[in-house]
Design an enzyme around this catalytic site. Structure first.
Site, PDB file in Angstrom:
ATOM      1  N   SER A 554     -60.347  35.278  -8.223  1.00 23.78           N
ATOM      2  CA  SER A 554     -59.960  36.456  -8.998  1.00 23.78           C
ATOM      3  C   SER A 554     -59.923  37.671  -8.069  1.00 23.78           C
ATOM      4  CB  SER A 554     -60.911  36.638 -10.182  1.00 23.78           C
ATOM      5  OG  SER A 554     -60.385  37.539 -11.121  1.00 23.78           O
ATOM      6  N   ASP A 640     -52.700  32.356 -17.501  1.00 25.87           N
ATOM      7  CA  ASP A 640     -53.703  33.371 -17.178  1.00 25.87           C
ATOM      8  C   ASP A 640     -53.166  34.760 -17.514  1.00 25.87           C
ATOM      9  OD1 ASP A 640     -55.686  34.974 -16.087  1.00 25.87           O
ATOM     10  OD2 ASP A 640     -55.847  33.811 -14.242  1.00 25.87           O
ATOM     11  N   HIS A 675     -57.418  31.935 -17.337  1.00 30.46           N
ATOM     12  CA  HIS A 675     -58.103  32.488 -16.172  1.00 30.46           C
ATOM     13  C   HIS A 675     -59.289  31.629 -15.740  1.00 30.46           C
ATOM     14  CE1 HIS A 675     -58.911  35.644 -13.306  1.00 30.46           C
ATOM     15  NE2 HIS A 675     -60.150  35.805 -13.752  1.00 30.46           N
TER      16      HIS A 675
END
Length: 702
Positions: A554, A640, A675
């Site tokens: 991330s 995501d 995600h």
């Protein structure tokens, strides 16, 4: 390794961007068109390349998966927590992907000793509130958002996402009859909060940028339109709704990256008007908890006005501005919050990159001036401690969680009066696992500017150096990478891999200043701290570049992408998980999910030329060059909403076009996930095994 000629070649479609007089031609922006069959074909071709390149690891993946599975007690039960007249807990069953959420009746009002957890049998009188395995049937992805039971225990509200895009459907179940009600609420954010009377439930919806911005009240069974309770128009602020631990107040919390505001309402008046505790002021963050001290309702306010590491105030509920200091600012300790119970206050903070808690017994306190905290200590200095499940406001014990890198997590009941600690459960690790076979330690790296950066180092004892090493970092949003145990990590440690976390600036391990010196116009400290950490490991002969893999996910993917450009020679491999590697393109587009709220973290390149140029200078995607990159594995998910698949896809396309080495640049896209990657514990173990096998190959451990 795969022949470089077999790499799918992404077509180039020039797209021009002009800001502050700077013209940028982006050849791969076309990959943003998710509905374009050619985009899907490109992602599928990359998946095929990755599958071919890693085919030789199939047996190793299977072995690692088997090790994770064999060490995990698949049929297991959490320690029951008392809520009202029920013990509440979760169970897992061997062969099932998801947990069952259950409760069982309590025999008496004075029963605070949780039932013994065997892991095999349900508790007497068990009621399964939700079996997610049944709920997930026929889906490729399943995520549980809200899970909330009314105070009287009769109704359950829960929400699910079956796509991975974090758009949840809120459902209701009558726990008396087991009936699932027909009324639902679509497209909500994850959470939900009941009123005292169980007739009203508060939930959130999001705007087009997937920002929770509106609080609604649903009147169960009324057949009326839901009531808009609160709306926040400022795109910098996220909205949340919840209740105090005492259940006396409902609270709406608003937060940007640097400013917050809390609105409060008596839980006995769910249709009333929320009132502001402190009006927002730019740069001032605070949160609020309710306590009863000396028989008086008080608000405990943790804030950072003229207190970089935060301080704790208390004030009467009817005048939150009449404050006095309960815990003053401390330059060495970052105060993170306070939890209030009927008889205790629990302070959470961190010092020297370690999370800690302190407890105050308030039973005899006549006012806040009588309150004093005592730190709870453990023998292992490199560990994590914090509150565990404590749903009851008035309980004779506190439930605490403890773990370290080498000690499986423990659930402990603390008798505050006597100080006795009752071990309720230690995470089961099947097989012959012995913490004494492993070691953890802290080292300090001197960064280029003289800053001392902490490293956490975990290994099996007796590993000879230089050793295969996985160096992990995050370094954003003041998030701290705290000590924690991992069954899956044992498959690396037992093969001689040393696991290292670089607690780099931009995180929160060393206090608020650690964060401030790794964001906006100091963001490059995050990247150089990581590079300096890698150089320290190589220079000290702890490892070699041929044995070193760097990992980030991330916002940590931004870190590892920047590091790949800065020091590709230091690494044999780069593992980038849902990586935020095209930050400037994203932050320049306010229409994209989460962009505007990110300006406080990265700066606003639309309005500020200095910010634009600074981000341009470190953006991993925009600074890909003709370099001898190490092997790179990027993992992303098609659905995501936080870090779009586009970032990894564009980055890999550009890397494949520019890298001057023969090392494989790989992209693996989950075509039905969000995600957090795949859902279901067995699928997640397979994914971990895939990642670990690649790391083992790149570090030379196999």
């Amino acid at each position: 390794m795969t022949d470089k000629q077999a790499v799918p070649v992404a077509k180039k479609v020039p797209s021009t961007r002009v800001h502050h007089g700077d013209e940028v031609v982006d050849n791969y922006e076309w990959l943003r068109e998710k509905d374009d069959p050619e985009v899907i074909s490109f992602l599928e071709a990359q998946n095929a390349l990755t599958e071919a390149d890693t085919a030789e690891l199939a047996d190793l993946r299977a072995a690692i998966y088997g090790e994770i599975k064999s060490r995990t007690q698949e049929t297991d039960m959490s320690v029951p927590s008392r809520r009202g007249q029920y013990w509440c807990y979760a169970r897992t069953v061997e062969g099932q992907q998801y947990a069952l959420r259950c409760r069982a009746p309590i025999s008496g009002d004075d029963d605070w000793d949780p039932p013994t957890v065997s892991g095999d049998d349900p508790l007497p009188g068990e009621q399964v509130l939700l079996d997610s395995n049944l709920d997930a049937e026929g889906t490729d992805f399943y995520s549980l958002g809200a899970f909330s039971v009314t105070d009287d225990g009769t109704m359950l509200a829960y929400s699910v996402d079956k796509v991975g895009d974090e758009r949840y459907t809120l459902r209701f179940k009558d726990l008396r009859s087991g009936e699932l009600l027909t009324e639902t609420v679509e497209n909500t954010a994850p959470g939900a909060t009941w009123s005292h009377d169980g007739r009203h439930i508060f939930y959130l919806t999001v705007d087009d940028a997937w920002r929770p911005d509106t609080v609604w009240r649903h009147d169960l069974g009324a057949g009326t339109d839901d009531v808009k309770v609160f709306h926040e128009p400022d795109e910098r602020f996220w909205v949340g709704i919840g209740g105090t631990r005492s259940d006396k107040y409902l609270m709406i919390g608003l937060g940007s990256k640097i400013t917050s505001e809390v609105h409060v309402l008596s839980a006995d008046d769910p249709t009333g008007e929320f009132q502001v505790v402190w009006p927002r002021r730019d740069g001032v963050e605070y949160d609020v908890e309710h306590a009863v001290i000396g028989g008086e309702d008080r608000f405990l306010i943790t804030h950072n006005e003229n207190a970089e590491n935060f301080e704790l105030l208390d004030a009467p509920v009817d005048d939150p501005t009449a404050t006095r200091v309960l815990i003053p600012h401390d330059a060495e300790s970052r105060l993170e919050g306070v939890d209030a119970f009927a008889d205790q206050l629990v302070l959470s903070y961190r010092r020297a990159a370690t999370p800690r808690i302190a407890i105050a017994d308030i039973r005899g306190a006549k006012s806040s001036s009588d309150v004093s905290f005592e730190e709870l200590t453990f023998d292992e200095p490199l560990s994590s401690v914090g509150l565990a499940g404590n749903p009851e406001w008035a309980a004779p014990r506190l439930r605490i969680g403890y773990t370290s890198f080498i000690e499986p997590s423990e659930i402990i009941d603390l008798d505050v009066t006597s100080g006795d600690r009752i071990l309720l459960k230690r995470q089961v690790v099947l097989g012959d696992y012995d913490p004494a076979d492993y070691e953890q330690k802290r080292e300090w790296v001197t960064a280029a500017d003289g800053t001392q950066v902490p490293l956490s180092i975990v290994s099996r004892k007796g590993v000879s150096r230089p050793a295969p090493t996985l160096l992990y970092g995050y370094g954003s949003y003041e998030a701290s990478m705290d000590p924690g145990f991992s069954i899956a990590r044992l498959s690396l440690l037992d093969r001689g891999v040393v696991f290292v976390i670089a607690h780099i600036r931009g995180g929160g391990e060393m206090g608020r200043h650690w964060y401030e010196n790794g964001k906006t116009l100091t963001k490059k400290n995050t990247f150089t701290d990581f590079v300096d950490s890698a150089r320290h490991l190589v220079d000290s002969r702890a490892t070699t570049p041929a044995q070193l893999v760097g990992e980030g996910g991330s916002a940590g993917g931004l870190l590892i992408g920047a590091v790949a450009n800065l020091a590709p020679e230091l690494f044999s491999g780069i593992l980038a998980v849902v990586p935020f590697v095209d930050p400037l393109t994203s932050i320049l587009d306010p229409s994209l999910p989460l962009t505007v709220i990110e300006w406080d973290e990265w700066g606003n390149p639309l309005e500020d030329k200095e910010v634009y140029e600074y981000m341009r200078s470190y953006s991993p995607y925009e600074n890909v060059a003709a370099l001898e990159y190490p092997a790179i594995l990027a993992l992303t998910s098609l659905n995501d909403t936080r870090v779009m698949y586009t970032e990894a896809a564009k980055w890999v396309a550009r890397l494949q076009d520019n890298s001057t080495s023969d090392n494989a640049i790989l992209l693996k896209t989950e075509m039905s996930a969000g995600h957090g990657g795949v859902s279901g514990r067995y699928k997640q173990w397979e994914e971990v095994a895939f990642e670990h096998a690649w790391v083992l190959r790149q570090t030379g451990a196999v």
